[in-house]
Design a protein around this motif. Structure first.
Motif, PDB file in Angstrom:
ATOM      1  N   LEU A 563     -18.375   7.926  -9.390  1.00  0.00           N
ATOM      2  CA  LEU A 563     -19.713   7.338  -9.346  1.00  0.00           C
ATOM      3  C   LEU A 563     -20.527   7.914  -8.188  1.00  0.00           C
ATOM      4  O   LEU A 563     -19.979   8.291  -7.152  1.00  0.00           O
ATOM      5  CB  LEU A 563     -19.623   5.817  -9.182  1.00  0.00           C
ATOM      6  N   ARG A 564     -21.822   7.916  -8.397  1.00  0.00           N
ATOM      7  CA  ARG A 564     -22.772   8.236  -7.328  1.00  0.00           C
ATOM      8  C   ARG A 564     -23.843   7.154  -7.327  1.00  0.00           C
ATOM      9  O   ARG A 564     -24.405   6.820  -8.384  1.00  0.00           O
ATOM     10  CB  ARG A 564     -23.415   9.613  -7.542  1.00  0.00           C
ATOM     11  N   VAL A 565     -24.133   6.627  -6.145  1.00  0.00           N
ATOM     12  CA  VAL A 565     -25.095   5.540  -5.992  1.00  0.00           C
ATOM     13  C   VAL A 565     -26.144   5.994  -4.995  1.00  0.00           C
ATOM     14  O   VAL A 565     -25.798   6.415  -3.876  1.00  0.00           O
ATOM     15  CB  VAL A 565     -24.416   4.252  -5.475  1.00  0.00           C
ATOM     16  N   THR A 566     -27.403   5.918  -5.360  1.00  0.00           N
ATOM     17  CA  THR A 566     -28.468   6.313  -4.438  1.00  0.00           C
ATOM     18  C   THR A 566     -29.262   5.085  -3.981  1.00  0.00           C
ATOM     19  O   THR A 566     -29.274   4.045  -4.645  1.00  0.00           O
ATOM     20  CB  THR A 566     -29.442   7.325  -5.077  1.00  0.00           C
ATOM     21  N   PHE A 567     -29.933   5.244  -2.831  1.00  0.00           N
ATOM     22  CA  PHE A 567     -30.703   4.165  -2.225  1.00  0.00           C
ATOM     23  C   PHE A 567     -32.111   4.660  -1.920  1.00  0.00           C
ATOM     24  O   PHE A 567     -32.320   5.851  -1.606  1.00  0.00           O
ATOM     25  CB  PHE A 567     -30.042   3.694  -0.925  1.00  0.00           C
ATOM     26  N   ASP A 568     -33.052   3.747  -2.012  1.00  0.00           N
ATOM     27  CA  ASP A 568     -34.427   4.061  -1.633  1.00  0.00           C
ATOM     28  C   ASP A 568     -34.506   4.038  -0.110  1.00  0.00           C
ATOM     29  O   ASP A 568     -34.238   3.000   0.509  1.00  0.00           O
ATOM     30  CB  ASP A 568     -35.372   3.024  -2.241  1.00  0.00           C
ATOM     31  N   PRO A 569     -34.892   5.132   0.520  1.00  0.00           N
ATOM     32  CA  PRO A 569     -34.895   5.159   1.991  1.00  0.00           C
ATOM     33  C   PRO A 569     -35.930   4.230   2.616  1.00  0.00           C
ATOM     34  O   PRO A 569     -35.780   3.829   3.771  1.00  0.00           O
ATOM     35  CB  PRO A 569     -35.205   6.628   2.304  1.00  0.00           C
ATOM     36  N   ASP A 570     -36.970   3.883   1.856  1.00  0.00           N
ATOM     37  CA  ASP A 570     -38.009   3.015   2.399  1.00  0.00           C
ATOM     38  C   ASP A 570     -37.649   1.538   2.304  1.00  0.00           C
ATOM     39  O   ASP A 570     -37.982   0.756   3.201  1.00  0.00           O
ATOM     40  CB  ASP A 570     -39.334   3.274   1.671  1.00  0.00           C
ATOM     41  N   THR A 571     -36.976   1.147   1.224  1.00  0.00           N
ATOM     42  CA  THR A 571     -36.671  -0.272   1.035  1.00  0.00           C
ATOM     43  C   THR A 571     -35.221  -0.629   1.359  1.00  0.00           C
ATOM     44  O   THR A 571     -34.910  -1.806   1.592  1.00  0.00           O
ATOM     45  CB  THR A 571     -36.946  -0.695  -0.428  1.00  0.00           C
ATOM     46  N   GLY A 572     -34.319   0.353   1.333  1.00  0.00           N
ATOM     47  CA  GLY A 572     -32.906   0.070   1.536  1.00  0.00           C
ATOM     48  C   GLY A 572     -32.214  -0.477   0.301  1.00  0.00           C
ATOM     49  O   GLY A 572     -31.036  -0.841   0.352  1.00  0.00           O
ATOM     50  N   LEU A 573     -32.935  -0.527  -0.831  1.00  0.00           N
ATOM     51  CA  LEU A 573     -32.376  -1.066  -2.065  1.00  0.00           C
ATOM     52  C   LEU A 573     -31.744   0.027  -2.909  1.00  0.00           C
ATOM     53  O   LEU A 573     -32.070   1.210  -2.767  1.00  0.00           O
ATOM     54  CB  LEU A 573     -33.476  -1.761  -2.883  1.00  0.00           C
ATOM     55  N   LEU A 574     -30.846  -0.368  -3.802  1.00  0.00           N
ATOM     56  CA  LEU A 574     -30.306   0.564  -4.782  1.00  0.00           C
ATOM     57  C   LEU A 574     -31.440   1.196  -5.580  1.00  0.00           C
ATOM     58  O   LEU A 574     -32.424   0.521  -5.917  1.00  0.00           O
ATOM     59  CB  LEU A 574     -29.367  -0.164  -5.743  1.00  0.00           C
ATOM     60  N   SER A 575     -31.279   2.470  -5.936  1.00  0.00           N
ATOM     61  CA  SER A 575     -32.320   3.117  -6.735  1.00  0.00           C
ATOM     62  C   SER A 575     -31.766   3.782  -7.996  1.00  0.00           C
ATOM     63  O   SER A 575     -32.501   3.963  -8.963  1.00  0.00           O
ATOM     64  CB  SER A 575     -33.084   4.146  -5.905  1.00  0.00           C
ATOM     65  N   SER A 576     -30.463   4.160  -8.004  1.00  0.00           N
ATOM     66  CA  SER A 576     -29.906   4.745  -9.218  1.00  0.00           C
ATOM     67  C   SER A 576     -28.386   4.643  -9.193  1.00  0.00           C
ATOM     68  O   SER A 576     -27.770   4.478  -8.133  1.00  0.00           O
ATOM     69  CB  SER A 576     -30.320   6.219  -9.384  1.00  0.00           C
ATOM     70  N   LEU A 577     -27.808   4.759 -10.384  1.00  0.00           N
ATOM     71  CA  LEU A 577     -26.359   4.767 -10.535  1.00  0.00           C
ATOM     72  C   LEU A 577     -26.004   5.885 -11.505  1.00  0.00           C
ATOM     73  O   LEU A 577     -26.613   6.005 -12.575  1.00  0.00           O
ATOM     74  CB  LEU A 577     -25.870   3.413 -11.075  1.00  0.00           C
TER      75      LEU A 577
END
Length: 949
Positions: A563-577
């Motif tokens: 798996l690869r999980v990305t985060f929004d650098p501005d909000t700190g929230l998950l952005s994709s899986l």
């Protein structure tokens, strides 16, 4: 207690069967089980279950026509143990004559939304075994009876059918559904409760009672009732026989117009009634006498005492066709704004504790078998599993794990589970000692989820025994609270295991408070054999590397080989899986919100949210924070992104090196109520998946059902609550996917307890995590759902896990089925201080080989000396998997490594009848086993009694 009325077969209007039964003697929302039995807290709820049976037996003996049905075995078992041998013989005679009939017969009348199928099967087996051994075939219930649960699960109907029941009666269904069924005379139907089991294996004739579990209006004759008795002396001024008959015949004729046959059922009794059974029976005797006397003047109504099995037999004899139902009866609403969907989540800590207790009980049962007699009486004292079995059984009650009880009652359920586990811990220690050859004391640490374990926090050298209750090997991430900065970990073969030391998070320090003092956690992966244990040794490393440090910024991504999980650098929230094996990627945003709970003070309805009912005062939840403060830890063993949304909401996004699922460990509470607003907290997953309003939830942890927003399969829905009216129980998993496509995206969420949730908008899945409410919902609890404790006087804090997987629909079940089973039955860790003896056996498996992926070992428990009860199940539906939705054959004689199977006999699902002797009614819808080898087909559970050495 109920009476049945049935229509006379030779006349047109009604032959009325009066059911006399205890309907809810174990309604435990207000008092504890003990208090109800003894009548100890009549200031809360007048009740005295023991007196009901005393009084009823006395009255049955006075008139051979009288009947009574009894439902929940737990209370009857208590009463029975205290009777003289002569009274027991009298009761046996009443049972043999069919005048005292057991219906349902489980240890309790279980909830259907928040229970796991394995625990339901266990509690039914416990109750039915007692009835079978005490009364024989005459004590075997033929009818399932769930007159009070708040909605009905398809899997329950399937289980009842496989247990040999001929029919199922309940009282509650959605008010719109009832209205439609009354018009079409479909209040009795054929429920086809599986899309995988071959009919009629999971077919069950299901009847909806006319008055829930109450008598008709004006016909309640208990000491708690206000209705006038039948006054039949014509010389008295208040003679009322004619009025009673007129009212009764009006009700009977009205009821007959909405049922299909010329037999109808009338229930006579309600909560905790028949303490003075003479009041009921004296009036019912008169009612039957005077109604039947009217036949001389041309009346075509005949009334008699009856039982559910007799009524069901008349329906069968009618030889009609019945409307077919293939979905379930969720969600349940009794009015336009009164959806009973809050209890899917109510008391989330108790729901999790019940699920952990189920896992512990299965481990206890298995080790009692594998360790042999020394497990019960061994080096660590006398241990036993029966206390835990009874505690788990009563916890399945529809006012227990459901969360719909007063706080002191919930505390009592938790106390019973804790006492049961205490006895099982001795058994577990004895068994592990016998299997390993080590008499070193074993320590159990029950608070590892908040990094508390006194031994690991202080010891410089210890061993970890990992017992795996699943019949397949598992990989598990172990996290142990420690105060050292570096450790050496070795497996059972002496091979060094990669490990890391990471700092305990501030969220964990806050939630554990003064219950532990570890500053770090030791993390490493363990691999445990099927139905067995392995041992890891841990020692402090004086000159090892420093602990992993935290980084205060949000990483762009975390990933392993799956798996690869990305985060929004501005909000700190998950952005994709992303699934790296299938090369799938979805947009995925996850955040926390809260619904403002209605206080009932508005123009539409005065219904507030409460323990049972979910009613937000707006369809739009409040976002707790649009951004998350983060810190991250990246090691070779585990990667974590720790998120803080508010002082009362935090989360760890975790991915370990060998995981095919992303873990979201959430911590919520204390929910603030300084603003005088009740709060219902959810997490919402918003994705790029185009779901077309469809989503999927499990039924009691087994089969999956398709849901659609603002839609019911069997009637045209007039939606009045767009949020609560679209919530369903999620017992172990839910998912969203592109409809009718096998190679697109499917996001599956596995839960660690029963929770409510729904897909309110396309591509979205929300799950309710915690509730704190300021008003009672007027459904019987009589107090707000406002949980506190000694540790959290300002409000309860709850921690849990969600597991996310991304796979194409054609293979998704191959991943999420075993993933969910691994959460339900998780490894048990025990600890030993210092060095183990050099002759200690460090690894053991109770199986000769792991079972195939499609097969789950559901039950392994001691039945009698030399007898073991075994259940094996096929855990895939017929359509789920190209690989695993095929029949599988298992050789029972080649199954176990330490047990020699000398003989085998097959039983029904509840183990109270030989399979070959089970006979059920056949209903018409409107539309090879050798001695040792057995074949499992999709969704089939097979139960065996093994004679072993």
């Amino acid at each position: 207690m109920q009476l049945i009325f049935s229509h006379n077969v030779w006349l047109h209007i009604c032959f009325v069967c009066l059911f006399v039964c205890v309907s809810r003697v174990a309604c435990t929302c207000a008092c504890t089980v003990d208090q109800y039995y003894y009548g100890d807290r009549n200031d809360i709820q007048h009740a005295g279950v023991q007196y009901i049976l005393d009084s009823v037996v006395d009255q049955l003996l006075k008139n051979p026509d009288r009947r009574f049905i009894y439902v929940e075995t737990a209370f009857f078992y208590r009463w029975w143990k205290r009777q003289s041998s002569s009274m027991q013989q009298t009761v046996r005679q009443l049972v043999n004559e069919g005048r005292l009939e057991f219906v349902n017969g489980g240890w309790c009348m279980s909830d259907e939304a928040t229970t796991h199928y394995s625990a339901v099967i266990d509690q039914m087996t416990l109750g039915l075994r007692f009835l079978n051994e005490t009364f024989g075939p005459c004590g075997r219930p033929r009818v399932a009876w769930h007159i009070d649960p708040f909605g009905h699960a398809r899997e329950h109907a399937s289980m009842f059918a496989q247990m040999g029941y001929d029919g199922f009666f309940f009282g509650r269904l959605d008010y719109q559904d009832r209205d439609r069924r009354m018009l079409d005379k479909e209040q009795e139907l054929l429920w086809r409760a599986s899309d995988s089991l071959t009919p009629p294996m999971a077919d069950l004739l299901t009847g909806i009672l006319p008055n829930g579990y109450n008598p008709p209006n004006g016909f309640c004759w208990d000491q708690s009732c206000d209705d006038p008795p039948i006054r039949d002396d014509p010389d008295l001024e208040d003679y009322n026989v004619d009025d009673v008959l007129k009212r009764f015949l009006t009700i009977a004729n009205g009821q007959s117009s909405v049922y299909k046959t010329n037999h109808i059922i009338m229930t006579m009794g309600s909560d905790f009634q028949y303490e003075n059974a003479n009041l009921w029976y004296k009036n019912l005797d008169k009612l039957i006498l005077y109604v039947n006397a009217l036949q001389a003047n041309g009346s075509n109504v005949n009334v008699l005492y009856s039982t559910p099995s007799c009524y069901l037999q008349e329906l069968h004899r009618a030889n009609l066709t019945w409307a077919l139902k293939t979905d379930d009866f969720f969600p349940y609403a009794d009015n336009a704004h009164d959806f009973w969907t809050g209890y899917f989540t109510s008391r989330p800590a108790l729901k999790r504790y019940e699920r952990i207790s189920n896992s512990n009980l299965q481990t206890c049962n298995q080790l009692e078998v594998l360790g042999g007699p020394v497990s019960r009486k061994g080096p660590f004292g006398e241990g036993e599993s029966q206390t835990m079995k009874k505690a788990m059984a009563v916890a399945q009650h529809h006012d227990a794990v459901s969360g719909t009880e007063k706080q002191h009652v919930a505390n009592d359920y938790a106390r019973r589970l804790a006492n049961g586990w205490k006895n099982c811990q001795v058994l577990v220690s004895n068994s592990l000692a016998a299997l390993s050859g080590s008499l070193a004391p074993r320590i159990h640490c029950d608070n590892l989820n908040i990094s508390v374990c006194p031994l690991t926090e202080t010891s410089k050298k210890f061993s970890v025994n990992v017992y795996n209750p699943l019949a397949r090997p598992v990989t598990w991430l172990v996290r142990l609270p420690v105060n050292g900065t570096a450790y050496i970990v070795s497996d059972a073969r002496g091979k060094s295991v990669e490990c890391e030391v990471v700092p305990v998070s501030s969220a964990t320090r806050e939630v554990r408070r003064n219950r532990g003092f570890a500053v770090n956690e030791l993390v490493f992966l363990v691999q445990a054999p099927p139905l067995g244990f392995t041992t890891y040794s841990v020692s402090l490393h004086a000159h090892g590397p420093p602990p992993a440090s935290t980084r205060q910024r949000t990483p762009a991504a975390i990933q392993n080989r799956f798996l690869r999980v990305t985060f929004d650098p501005d909000t700190g929230l998950l952005s994709s899986l992303s699934n790296l094996k299938t090369k799938q990627t979805i947009k995925l945003t996850q955040n926390f919100y809260w619904y403002n709970a209605s206080d009932g003070n508005n123009s539409l309805s005065n219904q507030p949210s409460g323990a049972y009912i979910f009613r937000p005062n707006s369809s739009t939840p409040f976002v707790i924070s649009k951004t998350a403060k983060t810190e991250s830890i990246r090691t070779a063993v585990v990667q974590e992104v720790r998120q803080w949304f508010a002082p009362w909401v935090s989360q760890v996004v975790r991915l370990h090196a060998d995981s095919r699922a992303l873990e979201l460990e959430w911590t919520v509470g204390p929910l603030p109520i300084d603003d005088d607003l009740g709060k219902e907290v959810i997490t919402r997953l918003d994705t790029s998946i185009k779901t077309s309003q469809y989503f999927y939830t499990d039924s009691n942890g087994r089969e999956v059902l398709r849901r659609k927003t603002d839609f019911r399969p069997t009637w045209h829905l007039r939606q009045s609550e767009p949020i609560a009216g679209n919530y369903y129980p999620i017992n172990s998993r839910a998912f969203i996917k592109v409809l009718y496509t096998d190679d697109a995206d499917q996001l599956t969420v596995v839960t660690d307890r029963s929770q409510g949730g729904g897909s309110i908008s396309n591509g979205s899945l929300e799950i309710m995590l915690h509730r704190r409410l300021l008003y009672d919902d007027m459904r019987g609890v009589a107090e707000p759902l406002n949980e506190t404790s000694d540790i959290f006087p300002e409000g309860l804090v709850v921690r849990g896990r969600l597991l996310l997987s991304l796979d194409p629909p054609a293979s998704a079940a191959d991943a999420h089925r075993p993933l969910a089973q691994g959460v339900v039955l998780q490894p048990l860790l025990t600890f030993t201080d210092g060095d183990l003896h050099r002759n200690t056996q460090l690894e053991f498996s109770g199986l000769q080989a792991a079972l195939p992926p499609a097969v789950h070992l559901l039950t392994l428990t001691q039945w009698d000396e030399g007898l073991v009860l075994l259940r094996l199940e096929h855990q895939f539906q017929s359509w789920e998997s190209k690989v695993n939705s095929q029949p599988v054959t298992v050789n029972l004689q080649k199954l176990f490594s330490t047990l020699v199977v000398l003989g085998v006999s097959e039983l029904n699902l509840s183990a109270n009848q030989w399979k070959e002797e089970m006979r059920r009614f056949h209903w018409t819808p409107q539309t090879d086993f050798s001695t040792w080898e057995m074949t499992l087909r999709p969704m089939e559970i097979r139960t065996f009694l093994l004679r072993v050495r």
